[in-house]
Design a protein around this motif. Sequence first.
Motif, PDB file in Angstrom:
ATOM      1  N   LEU A  84      17.749 -25.913  -0.965  1.00  0.00           N
ATOM      2  CA  LEU A  84      17.340 -24.520  -1.140  1.00  0.00           C
ATOM      3  C   LEU A  84      18.152 -23.664  -0.175  1.00  0.00           C
ATOM      4  CD1 LEU A  84      15.537 -22.255  -2.181  1.00  0.00           C
ATOM      5  CD2 LEU A  84      13.777 -22.971  -0.567  1.00  0.00           C
ATOM      6  N   ASP A  85      19.034 -22.831  -0.718  1.00  0.00           N
ATOM      7  CA  ASP A  85      19.916 -21.999   0.103  1.00  0.00           C
ATOM      8  C   ASP A  85      19.431 -20.557   0.112  1.00  0.00           C
ATOM      9  OD1 ASP A  85      21.577 -24.187   0.575  1.00  0.00           O
ATOM     10  OD2 ASP A  85      22.759 -23.801  -1.223  1.00  0.00           O
ATOM     11  N   ILE A  86      19.374 -19.990   1.306  1.00  0.00           N
ATOM     12  CA  ILE A  86      18.933 -18.607   1.475  1.00  0.00           C
ATOM     13  C   ILE A  86      20.016 -17.837   2.217  1.00  0.00           C
ATOM     14  CG2 ILE A  86      17.241 -17.113   2.599  1.00  0.00           C
ATOM     15  CD1 ILE A  86      15.160 -19.315   2.114  1.00  0.00           C
ATOM     16  N   GLY A  96      22.130 -20.251  -4.603  1.00  0.00           N
ATOM     17  CA  GLY A  96      22.215 -21.692  -4.816  1.00  0.00           C
ATOM     18  C   GLY A  96      21.501 -22.189  -6.058  1.00  0.00           C
ATOM     19  N   GLY A  97      21.144 -23.473  -6.020  1.00  0.00           N
ATOM     20  CA  GLY A  97      20.705 -24.191  -7.209  1.00  0.00           C
ATOM     21  C   GLY A  97      19.354 -23.831  -7.779  1.00  0.00           C
ATOM     22  N   VAL A 143      16.179 -26.927   3.363  1.00  0.00           N
ATOM     23  CA  VAL A 143      16.426 -25.485   3.397  1.00  0.00           C
ATOM     24  C   VAL A 143      17.547 -25.180   4.384  1.00  0.00           C
ATOM     25  CG1 VAL A 143      15.454 -23.214   3.906  1.00  0.00           C
ATOM     26  CG2 VAL A 143      14.025 -24.967   2.824  1.00  0.00           C
ATOM     27  N   GLU A 144      18.524 -24.391   3.929  1.00  0.00           N
ATOM     28  CA  GLU A 144      19.605 -23.940   4.800  1.00  0.00           C
ATOM     29  C   GLU A 144      19.751 -22.430   4.691  1.00  0.00           C
ATOM     30  OE1 GLU A 144      23.243 -26.407   5.627  1.00  0.00           O
ATOM     31  OE2 GLU A 144      22.736 -27.196   3.644  1.00  0.00           O
ATOM     32  N   PHE A 145      20.102 -21.813   5.805  1.00  0.00           N
ATOM     33  CA  PHE A 145      20.333 -20.375   5.842  1.00  0.00           C
ATOM     34  C   PHE A 145      21.834 -20.131   6.000  1.00  0.00           C
ATOM     35  CE2 PHE A 145      15.997 -21.063   7.256  1.00  0.00           C
ATOM     36  CZ  PHE A 145      15.307 -20.151   6.472  1.00  0.00           C
ATOM     37  N   LEU A 146      22.368 -19.261   5.153  1.00  0.00           N
ATOM     38  CA  LEU A 146      23.798 -18.979   5.121  1.00  0.00           C
ATOM     39  C   LEU A 146      24.025 -17.482   5.286  1.00  0.00           C
ATOM     40  CD1 LEU A 146      24.618 -21.185   1.987  1.00  0.00           C
ATOM     41  CD2 LEU A 146      24.737 -21.875   4.392  1.00  0.00           C
ATOM     42  N   THR A 147      25.241 -17.118   5.670  1.00  0.00           N
ATOM     43  CA  THR A 147      25.589 -15.707   5.820  1.00  0.00           C
ATOM     44  C   THR A 147      27.083 -15.545   5.550  1.00  0.00           C
ATOM     45  OG1 THR A 147      25.239 -13.769   7.252  1.00  0.00           O
ATOM     46  CG2 THR A 147      26.153 -15.734   8.298  1.00  0.00           C
ATOM     47  N   PRO A 148      27.519 -14.387   5.067  1.00  0.00           N
ATOM     48  CA  PRO A 148      28.950 -14.202   4.802  1.00  0.00           C
ATOM     49  C   PRO A 148      29.796 -14.323   6.065  1.00  0.00           C
ATOM     50  CG  PRO A 148      27.668 -12.538   3.644  1.00  0.00           C
ATOM     51  CD  PRO A 148      26.725 -13.237   4.579  1.00  0.00           C
ATOM     52  N   GLU A 149      30.858 -15.108   5.981  1.00  0.00           N
ATOM     53  CA  GLU A 149      31.804 -15.248   7.088  1.00  0.00           C
ATOM     54  C   GLU A 149      32.757 -14.066   7.066  1.00  0.00           C
ATOM     55  OE1 GLU A 149      32.188 -16.576  10.078  1.00  0.00           O
ATOM     56  OE2 GLU A 149      32.582 -18.637   9.464  1.00  0.00           O
ATOM     57  N   ILE A 191       6.179 -13.175  -7.875  1.00  0.00           N
ATOM     58  CA  ILE A 191       6.663 -12.960  -6.506  1.00  0.00           C
ATOM     59  C   ILE A 191       7.947 -12.135  -6.559  1.00  0.00           C
ATOM     60  CG2 ILE A 191       7.429 -14.078  -4.376  1.00  0.00           C
ATOM     61  CD1 ILE A 191       5.969 -16.635  -5.470  1.00  0.00           C
ATOM     62  N   SER A 192       7.988 -11.031  -5.846  1.00  0.00           N
ATOM     63  CA  SER A 192       9.181 -10.187  -5.812  1.00  0.00           C
ATOM     64  C   SER A 192      10.212 -10.793  -4.862  1.00  0.00           C
ATOM     65  CB  SER A 192       8.803  -8.778  -5.350  1.00  0.00           C
ATOM     66  OG  SER A 192       9.941  -7.951  -5.280  1.00  0.00           O
ATOM     67  N   LEU A 193      11.460 -10.915  -5.327  1.00  0.00           N
ATOM     68  CA  LEU A 193      12.508 -11.495  -4.494  1.00  0.00           C
ATOM     69  C   LEU A 193      13.875 -10.976  -4.910  1.00  0.00           C
ATOM     70  CD1 LEU A 193      13.225 -15.208  -5.509  1.00  0.00           C
ATOM     71  CD2 LEU A 193      12.079 -13.577  -6.983  1.00  0.00           C
ATOM     72  N   ASN A 194      14.858 -11.216  -4.048  1.00  0.00           N
ATOM     73  CA  ASN A 194      16.242 -10.824  -4.311  1.00  0.00           C
ATOM     74  C   ASN A 194      17.054 -12.049  -4.716  1.00  0.00           C
ATOM     75  OD1 ASN A 194      15.888  -8.059  -3.321  1.00  0.00           O
ATOM     76  ND2 ASN A 194      15.766  -8.981  -1.293  1.00  0.00           N
ATOM     77  N   VAL A 195      17.869 -11.882  -5.747  1.00  0.00           N
ATOM     78  CA  VAL A 195      18.796 -12.928  -6.187  1.00  0.00           C
ATOM     79  C   VAL A 195      20.133 -12.265  -6.506  1.00  0.00           C
ATOM     80  CG1 VAL A 195      17.024 -14.474  -7.122  1.00  0.00           C
ATOM     81  CG2 VAL A 195      18.034 -12.713  -8.590  1.00  0.00           C
ATOM     82  N   PRO A 196      21.207 -13.034  -6.601  1.00  0.00           N
ATOM     83  CA  PRO A 196      22.489 -12.439  -7.002  1.00  0.00           C
ATOM     84  C   PRO A 196      22.414 -11.928  -8.442  1.00  0.00           C
ATOM     85  CG  PRO A 196      22.792 -14.639  -6.052  1.00  0.00           C
ATOM     86  CD  PRO A 196      21.331 -14.470  -6.296  1.00  0.00           C
TER      87      PRO A 196
END
Length: 229
Positions: free
Chosen positions: A53-55, A28-29, A98-104, A143-148
């Motif tokens: 904030l999308d996770i 997300g943004g 904050v929203e949590f999303l997952t692949p459909e 901070i270690s994190l995952n992004v696309p």
Amino acid sequence: MEKEHNLFLSILISLSRVEVLRDIILIGGWCPLVYREYFGNPVEISMQRTADLDILIPNPPLIHKEVDVSLILKALGFDRKVSLIDGYEKYVHPDLEVEFLTPERGRGREKPYAIEKLHINAQGLRYLDLIQSHVMKTSFRGISLNVPEPSAYVLHKFIVSGRRKESFKKEKDIETARQIGEYLLDREDQKKKMRKIYLGMPEKWKKDLMKIVKRTSEKIYAFLNSLED
């Protein structure tokens, strides 16, 4: 936006401390802010953020540790709001949501996916497989994190902009994707990644993507169109 930025950092720090960030993906943004630091603060990538904030929770969720994320967000001043119609939840703060999303997958479902180990639920959305399949680990403010992968982020932004109902968000998605995408094409390593990701997409996704790119970025359209020759 300083308050939003500080709250964003507080969320990352809190989730990092309990070892949750390694299992989820920031999307997300807020990603452009991470990309800007990753690429050395180029002026071509805007500092503009969003109040959302999308996770992304991978599907299936590969969660290593049980952590009550809802309690962590509550401690940061977020209120949990649940839709009475479909059960989807979001966490609301005066400065950020904050929203949590997952692949459909498959036919989809009309209710959220329970992420039991994190004590939250996630909304299933189409096209998120594109992001889940192309993730990079990086560091933001230490901070270690995952992004696309940036190219996956750009192509996904273009596609989902076509499904936006609100014209403001639609144009914002397109401008963000155009801005970052054109910057990536000036870097040979990123250009190769965009090529690989695009060629691996389903044909229908490519068609949906090209309809939008054709009218929004001559540079990106010319590059992607050349890959079909």
